[in-house]
Motif scaffolding. Structure first.
Motif, short mmCIF file in Angstrom:
data_model
loop_
_atom_site.label_atom_id
_atom_site.label_comp_id
_atom_site.label_asym_id
_atom_site.label_seq_id
_atom_site.Cartn_x
_atom_site.Cartn_y
_atom_site.Cartn_z
N TRP A 22 -0.04 6.84 9.49
CA TRP A 22 0.90 6.64 8.38
C TRP A 22 1.31 5.17 8.24
N GLN A 23 0.77 4.32 9.11
CA GLN A 23 1.04 2.89 8.97
C GLN A 23 -0.07 2.20 8.19
N ARG A 24 -1.08 2.99 7.81
CA ARG A 24 -2.15 2.46 6.94
C ARG A 24 -1.89 2.92 5.51
N ASP A 25 -2.21 2.08 4.55
CA ASP A 25 -2.01 2.43 3.14
C ASP A 25 -0.60 2.95 2.90
N ILE A 26 0.37 2.18 3.35
CA ILE A 26 1.77 2.63 3.29
C ILE A 26 2.23 2.86 1.86
N ASP A 27 2.72 4.05 1.59
CA ASP A 27 3.49 4.30 0.38
C ASP A 27 4.57 5.33 0.71
N ALA A 28 5.49 5.53 -0.22
CA ALA A 28 6.66 6.37 0.08
C ALA A 28 6.25 7.80 0.41
N TYR A 29 5.23 8.31 -0.28
CA TYR A 29 4.79 9.69 -0.03
C TYR A 29 4.27 9.87 1.39
N ARG A 30 3.39 8.96 1.83
CA ARG A 30 2.82 9.06 3.17
C ARG A 30 3.90 8.89 4.24
N VAL A 31 4.80 7.94 4.01
CA VAL A 31 5.89 7.71 4.97
C VAL A 31 6.79 8.94 5.03
N TRP A 32 7.07 9.50 3.87
CA TRP A 32 7.93 10.69 3.80
C TRP A 32 7.31 11.85 4.59
N VAL A 33 6.06 12.18 4.30
CA VAL A 33 5.41 13.29 5.00
C VAL A 33 5.40 13.03 6.51
N SER A 34 5.10 11.82 6.91
CA SER A 34 5.05 11.52 8.35
C SER A 34 6.43 11.67 8.98
#
Length: 357
Positions: A22-34
């Motif tokens: 989740w530290q690759r291609d960071i966006d709010a959606y990926r950060v949120w899910v993680s």
DNA sequence: TACACGTGGGG
DNA sequence: TCCCCAAGTGT
């Protein structure tokens, strides 16, 4: 920048974790899910779930459009299934009411289901660069030791003190790195047992360290006895090898998941079959397997499996909402509890075993 | 304010 | 085998 954040960031540049999925291609959606997956769940457990989830639901719109059964399917085995239901609801709200755009402030994020104070701050800081303080298990441990905060973090007073320290140390600059840094320190250096103080950038001003009392912070919560429970789990299997599952109520244990009928230990197989319109004459054989223990955070559950084989050609119980015939050979995409998944995986083997005995 | 909510790893 | 608890939130 103050000493605490400055030291921490310098340490992070050298020793922090920067290659998590989740530290690759960071966006709010990926950060949120993680962040949701990582609630009360360790990094190594989350990684494969996160990869599968992102492959299937690359955007919040994909998630919003999905069936809840498929979301729970991808969550199966991860635990705390309310997280998945809340994630799905929040995705639908973002997709429909916010035009697919994530809120960027902690206040707006916290208004979404499943996002509390700490998770809201983590998303705002990591994905949006907003100054916001987090307080997860790692940060609690670091701060409780650094300031020798008395009491255990479950106490309101202690929690309040920890939040105040968290807010005070949070810098304006490099907020995303700082947020990751303080979690990394807790996870890899300021560990629960045997902290590596010689490698800690904060050791020089750590109050617990100076008292040689790191083991006393944070205080342990008072232990409580775990209640013992027991239940029968009825594995009703037709001649094709399909197993009857029922959907559990959305509130409570394994909410929304599909499991073999769970009933009190004095329940007879015949009466359970009756519930599903299966006549006694359709039962070819039944067998009680040895019980096994499933341990939860708050109690122990002794599961007594009862296998019920139905006659060939006997009509299946009527299909109605909340009832599903699960074929292990061609699994349906529904959520299964860990014990249910385990029993279904070994179903055919177990049945052959019983036939021999 | 306590308690419910899962599972797996480590001591 | 048993206990603690981990990137907490909702009620």
């Amino acid at each position: 920048m103050e000493w605490f954040a400055s030291r921490l960031l310098r340490w992070f540049d050298e020793h922090g974790r920067k290659d998590l999925p989740w530290q690759r291609d960071i966006d709010a959606y990926r950060v949120w899910v993680s962040e949701i997956m990582l609630q009360q769940t360790q990094v190594t457990t989350v990684i494969p779930y996160f990869e599968r989830f992102m492959a299937r639901f690359p955007t919040v719109v994909d998630l919003a459009a999905a069936d809840i059964d498929e979301v729970l399917h991808l969550w199966s085995g991860l635990g705390y299934y309310a997280r998945a239901r809340n994630l799905h609801r929040a995705a639908q709200r973002v997709a429909e009411e916010l035009n697919g755009q994530f809120p960027a402030t902690p206040e707006a994020l916290e208004a979404l289901p499943g996002i509390g104070r700490s998770t809201a701050a983590a998303i705002a800081a990591i994905a949006c660069g907003k100054r916001a303080a987090i307080l997860d298990g790692n940060v609690k441990r670091v701060l409780a030791r650094f300031h020798a905060v008395p009491g255990h973090p479950g106490q309101t007073q202690t929690l309040k003190a920890l939040w105040a320290h968290a807010e005070a140390h949070t810098p304006e600059d490099r907020i995303a790195h700082y947020t990751q840094a303080i979690m990394d320190l807790g996870a890899t250096v300021c560990t629960r047992v045997r902290p590596a103080c010689t490698r800690c950038p904060l050791a020089g001003r750590c109050e617990a360290r100076s008292r040689d009392a790191t083991a006393s912070f944070p205080e342990r919560r008072p232990a409580k006895a775990k209640p013992e429970r027991a239940a029968r789990l009825f594995l009703i299997v037709d001649s094709a090898g399909a197993c009857l599952l029922e959907q559990r109520p959305v509130d409570g244990l394994w909410g929304g998941l599909w499991t073999p009928p769970e009933r009190p230990v004095d329940t007879q197989a015949v009466s359970v079959c009756e519930e599903f319109s299966i006549n006694e004459t359709q039962i070819a054989a039944f067998h009680q397997a040895p019980p096994f223990r499933h341990t939860f955070t708050h109690f122990h559950l002794d599961i007594h499996p009862v296998y019920v084989r139905l006659d060939p050609g006997s009509p299946r119980a009527m299909d109605r909402p909340g009832v599903l015939w699960f074929a292990p050979a061609t699994p349906q995409a529904v959520g299964l509890s860990a014990p249910a998944a385990k029993l279904l995986a070994s179903l055919s083997t177990d049945l052959q075993e019983f036939q021999r005995t």
